[in-house]
Motif scaffolding. Structure first.
Motif, PDB file in Angstrom:
ATOM      1  N   VAL A 178       0.879  -1.167   0.000  1.00  0.00           N
ATOM      2  CA  VAL A 178       0.000   0.000   0.000  1.00  0.00           C
ATOM      3  C   VAL A 178       0.916   1.217   0.000  1.00  0.00           C
ATOM      4  CG1 VAL A 178      -1.810   1.242   1.235  1.00  0.00           C
ATOM      5  CG2 VAL A 178      -1.759  -1.260   1.289  1.00  0.00           C
ATOM      6  N   SER A 179       0.694   2.109  -0.927  1.00  0.00           N
ATOM      7  CA  SER A 179       1.573   3.267  -1.085  1.00  0.00           C
ATOM      8  C   SER A 179       1.294   4.344  -0.046  1.00  0.00           C
ATOM      9  CB  SER A 179       1.389   3.873  -2.479  1.00  0.00           C
ATOM     10  OG  SER A 179       0.152   4.567  -2.546  1.00  0.00           O
ATOM     11  N   ASP A 180       2.124   5.350  -0.074  1.00  0.00           N
ATOM     12  CA  ASP A 180       1.875   6.570   0.698  1.00  0.00           C
ATOM     13  C   ASP A 180       0.702   7.315   0.073  1.00  0.00           C
ATOM     14  OD1 ASP A 180       4.110   6.099   2.329  1.00  0.00           O
ATOM     15  OD2 ASP A 180       5.443   7.216   1.000  1.00  0.00           O
ATOM     16  N   TRP A 181       0.079   8.181   0.854  1.00  0.00           N
ATOM     17  CA  TRP A 181      -0.997   9.050   0.356  1.00  0.00           C
ATOM     18  C   TRP A 181      -0.400  10.190  -0.452  1.00  0.00           C
ATOM     19  CZ3 TRP A 181      -5.873   7.541   0.666  1.00  0.00           C
ATOM     20  CH2 TRP A 181      -6.279   6.705   1.695  1.00  0.00           C
ATOM     21  N   ILE A 182      -1.119  10.607  -1.479  1.00  0.00           N
ATOM     22  CA  ILE A 182      -0.779  11.798  -2.269  1.00  0.00           C
ATOM     23  C   ILE A 182      -2.015  12.677  -2.329  1.00  0.00           C
ATOM     24  CG2 ILE A 182      -0.242  12.675  -4.588  1.00  0.00           C
ATOM     25  CD1 ILE A 182       1.491  10.243  -5.033  1.00  0.00           C
ATOM     26  N   THR A 183      -1.848  13.959  -2.044  1.00  0.00           N
ATOM     27  CA  THR A 183      -2.947  14.910  -2.153  1.00  0.00           C
ATOM     28  C   THR A 183      -3.047  15.408  -3.589  1.00  0.00           C
ATOM     29  OG1 THR A 183      -2.665  15.614   0.135  1.00  0.00           O
ATOM     30  CG2 THR A 183      -3.876  17.112  -1.329  1.00  0.00           C
ATOM     31  N   VAL A 184      -4.236  15.286  -4.145  1.00  0.00           N
ATOM     32  CA  VAL A 184      -4.500  15.774  -5.498  1.00  0.00           C
ATOM     33  C   VAL A 184      -5.123  17.161  -5.338  1.00  0.00           C
ATOM     34  CG1 VAL A 184      -5.734  15.359  -7.654  1.00  0.00           C
ATOM     35  CG2 VAL A 184      -4.847  13.421  -6.324  1.00  0.00           C
ATOM     36  N   ASP A 185      -4.289  18.182  -5.431  1.00  0.00           N
ATOM     37  CA  ASP A 185      -4.787  19.549  -5.239  1.00  0.00           C
ATOM     38  C   ASP A 185      -5.072  20.216  -6.587  1.00  0.00           C
ATOM     39  OD1 ASP A 185      -2.231  20.215  -6.189  1.00  0.00           O
ATOM     40  OD2 ASP A 185      -1.510  20.866  -4.235  1.00  0.00           O
ATOM     41  N   GLN A 186      -5.627  21.405  -6.519  1.00  0.00           N
ATOM     42  CA  GLN A 186      -6.006  22.109  -7.751  1.00  0.00           C
ATOM     43  C   GLN A 186      -4.795  22.414  -8.618  1.00  0.00           C
ATOM     44  OE1 GLN A 186      -9.302  22.561  -8.716  1.00  0.00           O
ATOM     45  NE2 GLN A 186      -8.299  22.948 -10.673  1.00  0.00           N
ATOM     46  N   ALA A 187      -3.661  22.713  -7.997  1.00  0.00           N
ATOM     47  CA  ALA A 187      -2.451  22.994  -8.787  1.00  0.00           C
ATOM     48  C   ALA A 187      -2.048  21.771  -9.612  1.00  0.00           C
ATOM     49  CB  ALA A 187      -1.311  23.426  -7.866  1.00  0.00           C
ATOM     50  N   MET A 188      -2.132  20.579  -9.021  1.00  0.00           N
ATOM     51  CA  MET A 188      -1.797  19.357  -9.750  1.00  0.00           C
ATOM     52  C   MET A 188      -2.780  19.150 -10.903  1.00  0.00           C
ATOM     53  SD  MET A 188      -1.683  15.378  -8.421  1.00  0.00           S
ATOM     54  CE  MET A 188      -0.402  15.633  -7.212  1.00  0.00           C
ATOM     55  N   ILE A 189      -4.057  19.368 -10.628  1.00  0.00           N
ATOM     56  CA  ILE A 189      -5.091  19.213 -11.665  1.00  0.00           C
ATOM     57  C   ILE A 189      -4.845  20.207 -12.803  1.00  0.00           C
ATOM     58  CG2 ILE A 189      -7.564  19.464 -12.149  1.00  0.00           C
ATOM     59  CD1 ILE A 189      -8.026  18.450  -9.221  1.00  0.00           C
ATOM     60  N   ASP A 190      -4.538  21.442 -12.462  1.00  0.00           N
ATOM     61  CA  ASP A 190      -4.271  22.464 -13.481  1.00  0.00           C
ATOM     62  C   ASP A 190      -3.041  22.116 -14.319  1.00  0.00           C
ATOM     63  OD1 ASP A 190      -6.479  23.899 -12.589  1.00  0.00           O
ATOM     64  OD2 ASP A 190      -5.279  25.327 -11.416  1.00  0.00           O
ATOM     65  N   GLN A 191      -1.993  21.616 -13.675  1.00  0.00           N
ATOM     66  CA  GLN A 191      -0.792  21.222 -14.416  1.00  0.00           C
ATOM     67  C   GLN A 191      -1.090  20.076 -15.374  1.00  0.00           C
ATOM     68  OE1 GLN A 191       1.921  20.379 -11.206  1.00  0.00           O
ATOM     69  NE2 GLN A 191       2.785  22.440 -11.237  1.00  0.00           N
ATOM     70  N   PHE A 192      -1.875  19.114 -14.914  1.00  0.00           N
ATOM     71  CA  PHE A 192      -2.241  17.990 -15.776  1.00  0.00           C
ATOM     72  C   PHE A 192      -3.077  18.482 -16.957  1.00  0.00           C
ATOM     73  CE2 PHE A 192      -4.578  14.216 -17.087  1.00  0.00           C
ATOM     74  CZ  PHE A 192      -3.582  13.254 -17.096  1.00  0.00           C
ATOM     75  N   ALA A 193      -4.006  19.383 -16.681  1.00  0.00           N
ATOM     76  CA  ALA A 193      -4.839  19.944 -17.758  1.00  0.00           C
ATOM     77  C   ALA A 193      -3.978  20.643 -18.799  1.00  0.00           C
ATOM     78  CB  ALA A 193      -5.872  20.903 -17.182  1.00  0.00           C
ATOM     79  N   ALA A 194      -3.002  21.406 -18.343  1.00  0.00           N
ATOM     80  CA  ALA A 194      -2.119  22.121 -19.272  1.00  0.00           C
ATOM     81  C   ALA A 194      -1.270  21.145 -20.086  1.00  0.00           C
ATOM     82  CB  ALA A 194      -1.221  23.084 -18.494  1.00  0.00           C
ATOM     83  N   THR A 195      -0.800  20.100 -19.441  1.00  0.00           N
ATOM     84  CA  THR A 195       0.047  19.125 -20.126  1.00  0.00           C
ATOM     85  C   THR A 195      -0.731  18.331 -21.165  1.00  0.00           C
ATOM     86  OG1 THR A 195       1.481  18.921 -18.202  1.00  0.00           O
ATOM     87  CG2 THR A 195       1.524  17.098 -19.770  1.00  0.00           C
ATOM     88  N   THR A 196      -1.956  17.957 -20.847  1.00  0.00           N
ATOM     89  CA  THR A 196      -2.737  17.091 -21.737  1.00  0.00           C
ATOM     90  C   THR A 196      -3.686  17.856 -22.654  1.00  0.00           C
ATOM     91  OG1 THR A 196      -4.468  16.812 -20.069  1.00  0.00           O
ATOM     92  CG2 THR A 196      -2.673  15.177 -20.096  1.00  0.00           C
ATOM     93  N   HIS A 197      -3.763  19.183 -22.484  1.00  0.00           N
ATOM     94  CA  HIS A 197      -4.674  20.028 -23.261  1.00  0.00           C
ATOM     95  C   HIS A 197      -6.133  19.656 -23.008  1.00  0.00           C
ATOM     96  CE1 HIS A 197      -1.250  21.730 -25.389  1.00  0.00           C
ATOM     97  NE2 HIS A 197      -0.783  20.502 -25.446  1.00  0.00           N
ATOM     98  N   ASP A 198      -6.405  19.138 -21.820  1.00  0.00           N
ATOM     99  CA  ASP A 198      -7.771  18.804 -21.418  1.00  0.00           C
ATOM    100  C   ASP A 198      -8.184  19.802 -20.343  1.00  0.00           C
ATOM    101  OD1 ASP A 198     -10.177  17.838 -20.489  1.00  0.00           O
ATOM    102  OD2 ASP A 198      -9.458  15.817 -20.067  1.00  0.00           O
ATOM    103  N   ASP A 199      -8.713  20.922 -20.791  1.00  0.00           N
ATOM    104  CA  ASP A 199      -9.064  21.995 -19.844  1.00  0.00           C
ATOM    105  C   ASP A 199     -10.574  22.117 -19.664  1.00  0.00           C
ATOM    106  OD1 ASP A 199      -9.602  22.994 -22.353  1.00  0.00           O
ATOM    107  OD2 ASP A 199      -8.465  24.844 -22.104  1.00  0.00           O
ATOM    108  N   GLN A 200     -11.264  20.971 -19.652  1.00  0.00           N
ATOM    109  CA  GLN A 200     -12.698  20.990 -19.421  1.00  0.00           C
ATOM    110  C   GLN A 200     -12.978  21.647 -18.070  1.00  0.00           C
ATOM    111  OE1 GLN A 200     -14.787  17.250 -18.765  1.00  0.00           O
ATOM    112  NE2 GLN A 200     -16.460  17.976 -20.060  1.00  0.00           N
ATOM    113  N   TRP A 201     -14.027  22.430 -17.998  1.00  0.00           N
ATOM    114  CA  TRP A 201     -14.304  23.253 -16.828  1.00  0.00           C
ATOM    115  C   TRP A 201     -14.504  22.453 -15.549  1.00  0.00           C
ATOM    116  CZ3 TRP A 201     -18.920  22.537 -14.320  1.00  0.00           C
ATOM    117  CH2 TRP A 201     -19.951  21.912 -15.034  1.00  0.00           C
ATOM    118  N   ILE A 202     -14.963  21.195 -15.632  1.00  0.00           N
ATOM    119  CA  ILE A 202     -15.145  20.416 -14.397  1.00  0.00           C
ATOM    120  C   ILE A 202     -13.818  20.153 -13.690  1.00  0.00           C
ATOM    121  CG2 ILE A 202     -17.284  19.323 -15.160  1.00  0.00           C
ATOM    122  CD1 ILE A 202     -15.661  16.754 -15.681  1.00  0.00           C
TER     123      ILE A 202
END
Length: 169
Positions: free
Chosen positions: A34-58
């Motif tokens: 079982v791995s360590d916990w990772i917090t998925v915060d808005q900054a991580m989500i925004d970075q992923f959106a920018a990287t993948t060009h998936d900037d859907q508003w949700i």
């Protein structure tokens, strides 16, 4: 974050393919880690959106997502949650003696069960389903991966993940 102490290869011991396969075969059906916990915060989500060009508003518009979704805010991309599997595997899988590398081989089954809301913590839980020799210096490892959301009973995703373990020649 504590690192998996078994991550360091012991190349001087040179485990044979047969011994590595026997070791893995004995673990079939068992939880590997079982791995360590990772917090998925808005900054991580925004970075992923920018990287993948998936900037859907949700994913990237917290105000609109708070009003126009049942989640109370933005949610992580399913593929962002899945991409954390590599980090989780690093926490959980020991390097076998003689192993030179491991390679992602794909998935036989993958389901996104529950959304991960911005700010939630996730972790990976691995169970070994199978291990088999694929080529003379290669083992195929099949694991069940369950990415859990802290405080929730339903997981974010479940998958059968295939990985190749390559050994020194």
């Amino acid at each position: 974050m504590q690192r998996n102490p078994n991550r360091m290869p012991h190349r001087d011991l040179k485990m044979s393919m047969s011994k590595a396969l026997a070791t893995l075969t004995a673990q079939i059906g068992q939880e590997i880690g079982v791995s360590d916990w990772i917090t998925v915060d808005q900054a991580m989500i925004d970075q992923f959106a920018a990287t993948t060009h998936d900037d859907q508003w949700i994913h990237v518009d917290p105000d609109r997502a708070a009003h126009d979704t049942p989640y109370g805010g933005t949610i992580a991309h399913g593929f962002l949650t899945l991409s954390l599997a590599s980090r989780f595997a690093y926490d959980c899988f020991p390097v076998l003696c003689g192993q030179s590398m491991s390679i992602n081989y794909g998935f036989d089954r993958l389901r996104f069960v529950s959304p991960v809301c911005a700010g939630q913590r996730v972790r990976g839980r691995f169970t070994l389903l199978n291990a088999a020799r694929r080529k003379p210096q290669e083992l195929l490892r099949t694991c069940e991966l369950c990415i859990e959301i802290d405080g929730q009973t339903a997981p974010a995703l479940v998958a059968e993940w295939l990985g190749l373990i390559l050994f020194d020649t």
